[in-house]
Scaffold this motif. Structure first.
Motif, PDB file in Angstrom:
ATOM      1  N   PRO A 142      -4.752   7.617   3.507  1.00  0.00           N
ATOM      2  CA  PRO A 142      -3.645   7.010   3.924  1.00  0.00           C
ATOM      3  C   PRO A 142      -2.461   6.650   3.169  1.00  0.00           C
ATOM      4  CG  PRO A 142      -5.752   6.095   4.004  1.00  0.00           C
ATOM      5  CD  PRO A 142      -5.983   7.119   3.178  1.00  0.00           C
ATOM      6  N   ILE A 143      -2.374   6.390   2.164  1.00  0.00           N
ATOM      7  CA  ILE A 143      -1.085   6.166   1.475  1.00  0.00           C
ATOM      8  C   ILE A 143      -0.389   7.277   1.185  1.00  0.00           C
ATOM      9  CG2 ILE A 143      -2.004   5.873  -1.126  1.00  0.00           C
ATOM     10  CD1 ILE A 143       0.974   4.078   0.157  1.00  0.00           C
ATOM     11  N   GLY A 144      -1.029   8.527   0.883  1.00  0.00           N
ATOM     12  CA  GLY A 144      -0.333   9.776   0.694  1.00  0.00           C
ATOM     13  C   GLY A 144       0.423  10.175   2.054  1.00  0.00           C
TER      14      GLY A 144
ATOM     15  N   LYS B  64       4.858  -0.205  -3.399  1.00  0.00           N
ATOM     16  CA  LYS B  64       3.936  -1.320  -4.124  1.00  0.00           C
ATOM     17  C   LYS B  64       2.853  -0.984  -4.837  1.00  0.00           C
ATOM     18  CE  LYS B  64       5.334  -5.492  -1.139  1.00  0.00           C
ATOM     19  NZ  LYS B  64       4.497  -6.211  -0.172  1.00  0.00           N
ATOM     20  N   CYS B  65       2.395   0.651  -4.022  1.00  0.00           N
ATOM     21  CA  CYS B  65       1.201   1.031  -4.391  1.00  0.00           C
ATOM     22  C   CYS B  65       0.723   1.554  -5.716  1.00  0.00           C
ATOM     23  CB  CYS B  65       1.016   2.409  -3.987  1.00  0.00           C
ATOM     24  SG  CYS B  65      -0.364   3.580  -4.116  1.00  0.00           S
ATOM     25  N   ILE B  66      -0.288   0.686  -6.462  1.00  0.00           N
ATOM     26  CA  ILE B  66      -0.607   0.870  -7.809  1.00  0.00           C
ATOM     27  C   ILE B  66      -1.624   1.918  -7.971  1.00  0.00           C
ATOM     28  CG2 ILE B  66      -0.017  -1.614  -8.162  1.00  0.00           C
ATOM     29  CD1 ILE B  66      -3.156  -2.143  -8.151  1.00  0.00           C
ATOM     30  N   ARG B  67      -1.959   2.911  -7.012  1.00  0.00           N
ATOM     31  CA  ARG B  67      -2.467   4.039  -7.048  1.00  0.00           C
ATOM     32  C   ARG B  67      -4.163   3.659  -7.398  1.00  0.00           C
ATOM     33  NH1 ARG B  67       1.837   5.468  -5.076  1.00  0.00           N
ATOM     34  NH2 ARG B  67       3.001   7.091  -5.960  1.00  0.00           N
ATOM     35  N   CYS B  68      -4.560   2.699  -6.754  1.00  0.00           N
ATOM     36  CA  CYS B  68      -6.152   2.532  -7.011  1.00  0.00           C
ATOM     37  C   CYS B  68      -6.921   3.443  -6.314  1.00  0.00           C
ATOM     38  CB  CYS B  68      -6.335   1.128  -6.659  1.00  0.00           C
ATOM     39  SG  CYS B  68      -6.494   0.750  -4.968  1.00  0.00           S
ATOM     40  N   GLY B  69      -6.507   3.769  -5.187  1.00  0.00           N
ATOM     41  CA  GLY B  69      -7.374   4.837  -4.430  1.00  0.00           C
ATOM     42  C   GLY B  69      -8.375   4.115  -3.194  1.00  0.00           C
ATOM     43  N   SER B  70      -8.353   2.921  -3.208  1.00  0.00           N
ATOM     44  CA  SER B  70      -9.257   2.308  -2.350  1.00  0.00           C
ATOM     45  C   SER B  70      -9.208   2.427  -0.892  1.00  0.00           C
ATOM     46  CB  SER B  70      -9.612   0.837  -2.764  1.00  0.00           C
ATOM     47  OG  SER B  70      -8.322  -0.056  -2.402  1.00  0.00           O
TER      48      SER B  70
ATOM     49  N   VAL C  63      -8.256  -3.447   2.333  1.00  0.00           N
ATOM     50  CA  VAL C  63      -8.778  -3.359   0.803  1.00  0.00           C
ATOM     51  C   VAL C  63      -7.499  -3.098   0.067  1.00  0.00           C
ATOM     52  CG1 VAL C  63     -10.850  -2.148   1.721  1.00  0.00           C
ATOM     53  CG2 VAL C  63      -8.806  -0.660   1.076  1.00  0.00           C
ATOM     54  N   CYS C  64      -6.179  -2.901   0.600  1.00  0.00           N
ATOM     55  CA  CYS C  64      -5.223  -2.754  -0.617  1.00  0.00           C
ATOM     56  C   CYS C  64      -4.846  -4.003  -1.253  1.00  0.00           C
ATOM     57  CB  CYS C  64      -3.832  -2.356   0.337  1.00  0.00           C
ATOM     58  SG  CYS C  64      -2.548  -1.958  -0.639  1.00  0.00           S
ATOM     59  N   PRO C  65      -5.000  -3.636  -2.693  1.00  0.00           N
ATOM     60  CA  PRO C  65      -4.888  -5.113  -3.372  1.00  0.00           C
ATOM     61  C   PRO C  65      -3.168  -5.366  -3.525  1.00  0.00           C
ATOM     62  CG  PRO C  65      -4.833  -2.913  -4.798  1.00  0.00           C
ATOM     63  CD  PRO C  65      -5.439  -2.489  -3.237  1.00  0.00           C
ATOM     64  N   VAL C  66      -2.318  -4.590  -3.008  1.00  0.00           N
ATOM     65  CA  VAL C  66      -1.228  -5.111  -2.963  1.00  0.00           C
ATOM     66  C   VAL C  66      -0.592  -5.434  -1.474  1.00  0.00           C
ATOM     67  CG1 VAL C  66      -0.290  -4.370  -5.133  1.00  0.00           C
ATOM     68  CG2 VAL C  66      -0.150  -2.975  -3.345  1.00  0.00           C
ATOM     69  N   LYS C  67      -1.694  -5.441  -0.744  1.00  0.00           N
ATOM     70  CA  LYS C  67      -1.406  -5.883   0.707  1.00  0.00           C
ATOM     71  C   LYS C  67      -0.256  -4.997   1.316  1.00  0.00           C
ATOM     72  CE  LYS C  67      -2.701 -10.311   1.241  1.00  0.00           C
ATOM     73  NZ  LYS C  67      -2.126 -11.771   1.975  1.00  0.00           N
ATOM     74  N   ILE C  68      -0.231  -3.453   1.022  1.00  0.00           N
ATOM     75  CA  ILE C  68       0.570  -2.939   2.019  1.00  0.00           C
ATOM     76  C   ILE C  68      -0.087  -2.508   3.441  1.00  0.00           C
ATOM     77  CG2 ILE C  68       1.523  -0.379   2.138  1.00  0.00           C
ATOM     78  CD1 ILE C  68       1.201  -0.234  -0.915  1.00  0.00           C
ATOM     79  N   ASP C  69       0.872  -2.731   4.371  1.00  0.00           N
ATOM     80  CA  ASP C  69       0.435  -2.813   5.621  1.00  0.00           C
ATOM     81  C   ASP C  69       0.150  -1.285   5.998  1.00  0.00           C
ATOM     82  OD1 ASP C  69       3.244  -2.473   5.093  1.00  0.00           O
ATOM     83  OD2 ASP C  69       4.016  -3.080   7.489  1.00  0.00           O
ATOM     84  N   ILE C  70      -0.576  -0.627   5.703  1.00  0.00           N
ATOM     85  CA  ILE C  70      -0.673   0.837   5.723  1.00  0.00           C
ATOM     86  C   ILE C  70      -0.865   1.500   7.168  1.00  0.00           C
ATOM     87  CG2 ILE C  70      -2.056   2.701   4.793  1.00  0.00           C
ATOM     88  CD1 ILE C  70      -3.181   1.203   2.544  1.00  0.00           C
ATOM     89  N   HIS C  71      -1.816   0.686   7.803  1.00  0.00           N
ATOM     90  CA  HIS C  71      -1.978   1.339   9.193  1.00  0.00           C
ATOM     91  C   HIS C  71      -0.591   1.098  10.060  1.00  0.00           C
ATOM     92  CE1 HIS C  71      -3.194  -2.691   9.920  1.00  0.00           C
ATOM     93  NE2 HIS C  71      -3.304  -2.285  11.219  1.00  0.00           N
TER      94      HIS C  71
HETATM   95  S1  SF4 Z   1      -5.060   0.932  -1.272  1.00  0.00           S
HETATM   96 FE1  SF4 Z   1      -3.059   0.261  -1.773  1.00  0.00          FE
HETATM   97  S2  SF4 Z   1      -2.682   0.192  -3.672  1.00  0.00           S
HETATM   98 FE2  SF4 Z   1      -4.514   1.406  -3.385  1.00  0.00          FE
HETATM   99  S3  SF4 Z   1      -3.898   3.483  -3.257  1.00  0.00           S
HETATM  100 FE3  SF4 Z   1      -4.223   2.665  -1.174  1.00  0.00          FE
HETATM  101  S4  SF4 Z   1      -1.981   1.983  -0.947  1.00  0.00           S
HETATM  102 FE4  SF4 Z   1      -2.010   2.279  -3.172  1.00  0.00          FE
END
Ligand code: SF4
Lengths: 192, 455
Positions: free
Chosen positions: B330-332, B301-307, B360-368
């Motif tokens: 984190p997303i990488g 879902k990542c939109i590559r915002c970098g936040s 902070v993820c704008p598309v709510k990915i459960d990154i951690h």
């Molecule tokens: S915060 Fe979410 S959308 Fe933004 S780069 Fe990280 S994973 Fe992708």
């Protein structure tokens, strides 16, 4: 099997079961003065915003603000100060344009962006290659947010269109904001 | 091959620099917060974006076909690339067809992922990156250390040296305004002389067959509108269903990335201009595999915002290059093991699991959560070094026996109090750069057992 078929087959096999799309109905903040807010945000991101009574005032302002140089415009009203027809179809011929004055179809109050479609660009590269850009927009065409903008635009995009919000900028060197990276060094918005 | 820990140690040698890196990124995180607080419906936007992306992933094959049909009808050539190599070959074949040996490129993390620049250079084709940050790392013979801010790790004096060497600016010049002007002149010349331009894609709309490219500098547009041939490379996950969904994503993207209300240019490319050729390359390169991994699917879902990088305490103090992968942070660390579990087994461990990224993820990915889940997978598959694996296994074993857990806890507290040298020594990596806490008199467990009956 071609890569196309291979990819589509893999995607199909691996995608989860279908979920539905959410509704996009979001209430718009009706208390906001759209033009005032647009001016505030656009100024904040580096645009110069001016309310003008008509093209005579635009001409006067241009004479005051910009150094002499090549001016190109899509407005016949500016024929005495600008080229309103481009004879050379080669986009490279626009490399020496100092000022482009073009019409924007709508402005977005919440982010200071203006929608400009190919129909009003003369050449796609023009709003990017000119040293300075001026966009003219009707005050009545300022909408609240991006949802409104797409509602008004629908699927209308002749072949190319862009939201433009301010002059070209970069902050890649130690996060210092510099205006005029590759595109226009300044952006002027005439609210009419 | 050095792992994340070893590479961060190198980055950490210069402490003032690490502090500077940390503070710069935190500043951007704060700008994000300020921008977000101005939008009362922010959480609605995140939830909506997340649901749109759920729908995209659940119907991706149909959307891809719909996008392709519309793009073809718009007069665009559509190519499909199963992997990085095929992507590079397709680009090369287009360049060959037009007998072109020089290309200008605007920012695209996908072409970084495919190592396109190296491939083309080896084939005698010169590629110039036109995003200022990317151009700087290209001149320095490095890779971007951040997906939105490619040269965030570089000091202006270092950039000045590079520009002095390659662009002829005065020695010792480090003023950002002057350096940017030099790059403007140099790249304008490039834009005006290249016949082929490549751009990335931020969003592609199935319904209309158009794609959107977002930049602040306008470099994608300068390249694309001046060139005879425009090639756009996109990952297959970049599709969104309808044009109106762009409203949601464009509101989220830049506020999350840099705190701006929107990028300066959000360009919607639908068909080539008269006399121009337009190509789209749809790239899989492991994405369909990730789609099948239920636990990690959400990462698409990542939109590559970098936040998530800007907020990550580990990223900020270890630098993007310590992740030794194209997408850092984190997303990488979720995306990389999908490509190669062995090579990137260290990355899911480069996190405190504090959850700030997911917040902070704008598309709510459960990154951690995904990072935590990768750890389990990687240990199980045997890709994790012995010490880490043994301590994780021991921990799991200890936790699964309540009595043993209680005993281990007591022993630990007793040891920390009475034999501090056992804990505070160089063999315990947690002791590095940390004072170990004074152990509590009573464990939470003991406290709970004693107090749970009381109101
Ligand atoms: S915060 Fe979410 S959308 Fe933004 S780069 Fe990280 S994973 Fe992708």
């Amino acid at each position: 099997m071609s890569s196309r078929e291979k990819i589509l087959a893999l995607v199909k096999a691996n995608q989860p079961s279908l979920t539905s799309l959410p509704s996009l109905d979001i209430p718009v903040d009706v208390h906001l003065d759209l033009v005032e807010n647009f001016t505030f945000i656009a100024t904040n991101i580096g645009s110069r915003v001016m309310e003008v009574s008509g093209f005579d005032e635009i001409k006067e302002t241009i004479a005051k603000l910009f150094l002499p140089g090549r001016i190109v415009s899509s407005f016949p009203e500016l024929a005495d100060i600008a080229e309103i027809q481009l004879t050379d179809p080669d986009p490279h011929s626009l490399a020496n344009v100092n000022l482009a004055v073009l019409g924007a179809e709508l402005g977005v109050s919440e982010n200071g962006a203006l929608w400009l479609s190919e129909n009003n660009m003369m050449q796609r590269v023009l709003p990017f290659i000119c040293q300075h850009l001026a966009l003219v927009v009707n005050k009545k065409s300022i909408v609240a947010n991006m949802h409104e903008a797409y509602r008004v635009l629908g699927n209308n995009n002749p072949g190319f269109g862009a939201f433009i919000a301010g002059p070209s900028k970069t902050a890649d060197i130690e996060q210092s904001l510099v205006l005029g990276a590759h595109g226009p060094r300044s952006m002027t918005v005439f609210l009419i | 091959m050095k792992d994340h820990a070893a590479l961060s140690e190198e980055f950490n040698i210069d402490e003032p620099r690490v502090n500077w890196h940390d503070e710069t990124l935190w500043l951007i995180r704060q700008k994000r917060d300020k921008a977000v607080h101005g939008i009362p419906e922010w959480e609605w936007l995140r939830e909506t974006a997340s649901q749109v992306k759920n729908n995209v992933l659940s119907n991706l094959s149909a959307y891809l076909e719909q996008f392709e049909a519309n793009a073809l009808a718009n007069g665009v050539f559509v190519h499909w690339a199963a992997d990085a190599n095929e992507h590079n070959e397709i680009i090369h074949s287009i360049l060959r067809k037009h007998q072109v040996e020089r290309m200008v490129k605007s920012k695209s993390m996908l072409t970084e992922e495919c190592h396109l620049n190296d491939y083309l250079t080896e084939n005698g084709i010169e590629v110039i990156d036109s995003d200022l940050g990317e151009r700087i790392v290209q001149l320095g013979n490095e890779h971007p250390s951040h997906i939105v801010l490619p040269c965030i790790h570089k000091k202006k004096e270092e950039i000045g040296d590079l520009f002095h060497k390659y662009l002829g600016t005065a020695a010792g010049e480090s003023d950002p305004q002057i350096l940017t002007e030099a790059a403007r002149q140099h790249l304008r010349e490039t834009f005006l002389t290249r016949k082929v331009a490549l751009t990335g894609v931020n969003f592609a709309v199935a319904e209309t067959g158009e794609f959107v490219v977002c930049t602040n500098e306008g470099n994608a547009d300068m390249g694309a509108h001046l060139a005879d041939v425009h090639i756009a490379s996109m990952g297959i996950e970049k599709i969104i269903p309808e044009r109106k969904h762009l409203g949601v994503f464009l509101r989220l993207l830049t506020r999350s990335a840099t705190g701006q209300p929107i990028t300066t240019y959000s360009s919607h490319f639908k068909s080539p201009r008269q006399g121009q050729e337009m190509h789209i390359v749809l790239v899989d390169n492991g994405r369909s595999r990730q789609l099948g991994r239920e636990n990690f699917r959400n990462s698409l879902k990542c939109i590559r915002c970098g936040s998530c990088m800007n907020t990550c305490p580990v990223y900020r103090r270890s630098g993007g290059h310590s992740y030794h992968s194209v997408i850092s942070g984190p997303i990488g660390s979720i995306l990389a093991p999908n490509l190669d579990m062995k090579e990137f087994a260290d990355l899911p461990f480069a996190s405190t699991l504090c959850g700030s990224c997911s917040n902070v993820c704008p598309v709510k990915i459960d990154i951690h959560n995904q990072l935590y889940k990768w750890r389990q997978v990687l240990v199980k598959e045997g890709y994790v070094s012995n010490t880490k694996a043994i301590s994780m296994k021991t921990m799991t074993w200890v936790i699964s026996f309540p009595a043993l857990f209680a005993f281990a806890g007591k022993t630990g507290r007793w040891a920390m109090k009475n034999l501090p040298f056992l804990v505070n020594n160089k063999l315990n990596p947690w002791y590095k750069a940390r004072e170990m806490p004074v152990p509590p008199k009573e464990s939470f467990r003991d406290w709970y057992v004693k107090n749970r009956g009381q109101k």
